[in-house]
Enzyme design. Structure first.
Site, PDB file in Angstrom:
ATOM      1  N   GLU A 125      -6.269   7.056  -1.007  1.00  0.00           N
ATOM      2  CA  GLU A 125      -6.215   5.845  -0.180  1.00  0.00           C
ATOM      3  C   GLU A 125      -6.857   4.667  -0.911  1.00  0.00           C
ATOM      4  OE1 GLU A 125      -4.521   5.316   2.582  1.00  0.00           O
ATOM      5  OE2 GLU A 125      -3.823   7.390   2.407  1.00  0.00           O
ATOM      6  N   HIS A 170       1.553   4.255  -2.863  1.00  0.00           N
ATOM      7  CA  HIS A 170       1.488   5.711  -2.676  1.00  0.00           C
ATOM      8  C   HIS A 170       2.652   6.386  -3.393  1.00  0.00           C
ATOM      9  CE1 HIS A 170      -1.872   6.726  -0.184  1.00  0.00           C
ATOM     10  NE2 HIS A 170      -1.505   5.985   0.843  1.00  0.00           N
ATOM     11  N   HIS A 218       0.841  -1.198   0.000  1.00  0.00           N
ATOM     12  CA  HIS A 218       0.000   0.000   0.000  1.00  0.00           C
ATOM     13  C   HIS A 218       0.875   1.247   0.000  1.00  0.00           C
ATOM     14  CE1 HIS A 218      -3.395   2.621   1.444  1.00  0.00           C
ATOM     15  NE2 HIS A 218      -2.396   3.249   2.031  1.00  0.00           N
ATOM     16  N   GLU A 219       1.899   1.279   0.860  1.00  0.00           N
ATOM     17  CA  GLU A 219       2.770   2.449   0.956  1.00  0.00           C
ATOM     18  C   GLU A 219       3.623   2.622  -0.301  1.00  0.00           C
ATOM     19  OE1 GLU A 219       2.146   4.503   3.159  1.00  0.00           O
ATOM     20  OE2 GLU A 219       0.982   3.248   4.519  1.00  0.00           O
TER      21      GLU A 219
END
Length: 287
Positions: free
Chosen positions: A215, A142, A138-139
């Site tokens: 997100e 980003h 997920h990071e």
């Protein structure tokens, strides 16, 4: 409130510039001058924050970058992030661990090839390897999506228009209501301050809305890199913790989750509710 404080500083700076005669604030040339100054100051603050983001993140959380892995966990973290970064087509981020009981992680950095991915000790203790892998994916997503840069650009744009429009309102009130004909009177500054607070609140809603959308995109990216089931399970694990983010206020938007709120306060949430994020992962992808 941080953004309102920044804009208050911008107000003082532009007021001094106006007093020095560096822009007139009225007429077509004054409007152009004001817009230029608003843009320079609005974007300057946003980009300075972006450039300092890694340093600030390390300093405020005490994150320790893994330069030479000393344990099996550190080796696994570095190798997992390296593999995900290669899949995402970005430069290898710095990988760090910060000491905190909360289950959280964050990513930051000035660009895709100069980033930082950090996880808390609480996350490593509470999550399985599969769940932690999904959080790191997920990071990394980003970073790959350029979310830090895009959020900076949006903040710069809204700051510019908050400064610019508040002075337009101030000029109108000063001329029409207070009948000031030369220079600016107290009505101008009162209207500017009030307008800036109102426009600043609206601007914060816009930035928060974009933050929530990013997100969802990062969750989808995490699902591609680590697997949809792992990403959903990681979010469920976060949901079961019933915790509030302990990241510093200026970094709360960078974490894997944020504060939940209802009613009007929902408009200022940087992260969607976890149940909505889980539901989004379970929707079929339309091609």
């Amino acid at each position: 409130m941080t953004n309102v404080a920044i804009l208050a500083v911008i107000s003082i700076a532009l007021g001094l510039l106006q007093s020095a005669g560096l822009y007139r604030g009225t007429g077509s040339s004054g409007m152009t001058s004001l817009l230029v100054f608003s843009a320079v100051v609005g974007f300057a603050g946003a980009f300075v924050s972006l450039a300092m983001s890694k340093w600030m993140a390390k300093r405020s959380t005490g994150a320790q970058v893994i330069t030479e892995p000393r344990t099996e966990v550190e080796r696994w973290l570095v190798s997992t992030v390296r593999r995900q970064a290669e899949q995402a087509g970005i430069g290898m981020p710095e990988v760090a661990i910060y000491d905190s009981p909360e289950v959280n992680a964050f990513a930051t950095g000035a660009n895709k090839n100069n980033s930082l991915v950090a996880v808390s000790t609480g996350l490593l203790q509470a999550m399985t390897r599969d769940e932690a892998e999904a959080v790191m994916a997920h990071e990394v997503s980003h970073v790959a999506n350029g979310d830090m840069v895009t959020l900076t650009l949006i903040q710069g744009v809204v700051n510019t228009f908050v400064v610019f429009l508040s002075r337009i309102v101030g000029t109108i009130v000063d001329r029409v209501v207070f009948k000031t004909e030369q220079g600016v009177g107290p009505g101008y500054w009162i209207a500017v301050i009030v307008s800036q607070i109102i426009f600043g609140i609206i601007a914060s809603m816009i930035v928060a809305w974009f933050s929530r959308q990013r997100e969802f995109r990062a969750d989808a990216g995490g699902a591609r890199l680590a697997g949809a089931s792992k990403m959903a399970n990681a979010l469920r694990r976060l949901q079961s913790q019933h915790q509030a983010s302990q990241l510093p206020k200026e970094m709360s938007a960078m974490g894997i989750f944020g504060l939940s709120a209802g009613g009007f306060r929902r408009l200022f949430m940087t992260h969607p509710p976890l149940d909505e994020r889980i539901a989004a992962l379970q929707r079929p992808v339309i091609r």
